[in-house]
Design an enzyme around this catalytic site. Structure first.
Site, PDB file in Angstrom:
ATOM      1  N   GLY A  46      44.172  29.503  49.795  1.00 20.18           N
ATOM      2  CA  GLY A  46      44.524  29.111  51.156  1.00 20.18           C
ATOM      3  C   GLY A  46      45.685  28.143  51.277  1.00 20.18           C
ATOM      4  O   GLY A  46      45.856  27.514  52.318  1.00 20.18           O
ATOM      5  N   GLU A  76      41.100  34.591  42.715  1.00 14.07           N
ATOM      6  CA  GLU A  76      41.510  35.521  41.654  1.00 14.07           C
ATOM      7  C   GLU A  76      41.499  34.870  40.274  1.00 14.07           C
ATOM      8  O   GLU A  76      42.087  35.396  39.331  1.00 14.07           O
ATOM      9  CB  GLU A  76      42.878  36.127  41.985  1.00 14.07           C
ATOM     10  CG  GLU A  76      42.764  37.170  43.096  1.00 14.07           C
ATOM     11  CD  GLU A  76      44.089  37.767  43.534  1.00 14.07           C
ATOM     12  OE1 GLU A  76      45.133  37.293  43.084  1.00 14.07           O
ATOM     13  OE2 GLU A  76      44.054  38.695  44.345  1.00 14.07           O
TER      14      GLU A  76
HETATM   15 ZN   LIG Z   1      47.167  39.139  44.662  1.00 19.28          ZN
END
Ligand SMILES: [Zn+2]
Length: 325
Positions: A46, A76
């Site tokens: 974010g 991720e």
């Molecule tokens: Zn990505």
């Protein structure tokens, strides 16, 4: 020894470069670094990579559990950890959506090899990992088979690219090299041709790569087809012959091959293939017929067909005469 704060500052600097270079939009992309004590620094979720501050950087453990940092870690991070776990020599991972490279990841058309020397040496073959929902464990595992095949830069289908290396700067540089390469490929296609390096020249680059200690599965290749292995789908419709080899003149200067149909550098006309010649003759015939009023004023399909037949007949006649002469 570089302090943790310095590494956090470097992550911010590389994030800024990713953003400025257009490799990420809004809050896309993430960067991580192995600290060697079971801890990993990673970018938070974010936050735009263009506006990161060292104090924003998160710290996670081997399983992705957050240990420190004011903001939640990137979703991720599992992809990054998969790479760290698989390759002990890797200490940094950069993930972004560089547009030219991502265009290949979206099209599903493999990036060809054997075009640019720097790409062969610093990256090599660029595989395409299967699509999975970003952030999931399945997504993280899509890169595994390619890591095992010595890839340091991997396209992620319908998503972007991930690169890794021994330090942050090298991992980031792979993204730069990748996107510049893909941009050049796309521009070359617009220019109208892509010449591939001969396999023997790629082998020379692989030998240089070997002396630099960069692994490549093609090091063991003994044949040209092995060195240039991989899909050439992107090159379809372009020259399949290797780049022209220049020969030195008596004055020591290289001589180009010239352009077919145009005078060479020595003033001699270059041979023109029959197909090219037919096209040129057809254009000339069309111009002559339209100049005589025989073309362009036709009102019926039958008349137009008759005119096209007439052009075809003239083209054949002139082409035959030129070829014989
Ligand atoms: Zn990505």
């Amino acid at each position: 020894m570089v302090s943790e704060w310095e590494i956090k500052k470097e992550i911010c600097e590389l994030g800024r470069r990713m953003y400025v270079n257009g490799y990420v939009a809004a809050n896309d992309g993430n960067i991580s670094c192995r600290m060697g004590d079971g801890r990993y620094l990673c970018t938070p979720t974010g936050v735009s990579k263009g506006f990161l501050k060292p104090g924003d950087i998160a710290v996670v453990d081997d399983n992705g559990k957050q240990l420190d940092g004011p903001l939640p870690r990137t979703s991720e991070v599992l992809l990054h950890l998969e790479i760290f776990h698989e390759l002990p020599e890797v200490n940094a991972v950069c993930h972004a959506h560089p547009p030219h490279a991502t265009a290949f990841a979206v099209s599903g058309i493999p990036i060809p090899t054997g075009i640019l020397p720097e790409v062969e040496i610093f990256i090599g073959q660029i595989p395409l990992a299967d699509y999975e929902t970003p952030g999931s464990k399945n997504f993280a595992e899509t890169v595994l088979p390619h890591l095992n095949n010595k890839a340091n830069t991997i396209l992620l289908a319908n998503h972007g690219a991930v690169a890794c290396d021994k330090d942050l700067l090298h991992a980031y540089f792979h993204l730069e090299t990748l996107d510049m390469y893909c941009k050049i490929l796309l521009l070359s296609k617009q220019v109208g041709n892509i010449n591939r390096l001969p396999g023997s020249k790629v082998k020379e680059l692989l030998d240089i790569k070997s002396t630099m200690g960069i692994e490549d599965p093609r090091h063991d290749c003994t044949t040209e087809s092995c060195v240039l292995a991989g899909s050439d789908e992107f090159l379809k419709g372009f020259s399949s012959t290797p780049i022209p080899q220049h020969s030195a003149g008596a004055d020591g200067h290289g001589r180009g091959m010239g352009i077919e149909g145009e005078p060479s550098q020595r003033g001699e006309p270059q041979p023109m293939p029959e197909q090219e010649m037919r096209r040129g003759v057809a254009m000339a015939a069309g111009r002559i017929l339209s100049g005589t009023g025989k073309l362009g004023g036709s009102s019926t399909t039958a008349q137009r067909r008759a005119e096209e037949d007439e052009i075809e007949r003239v083209v054949q006649l002139v082409t035959d005469q030129i070829m014989e002469g």
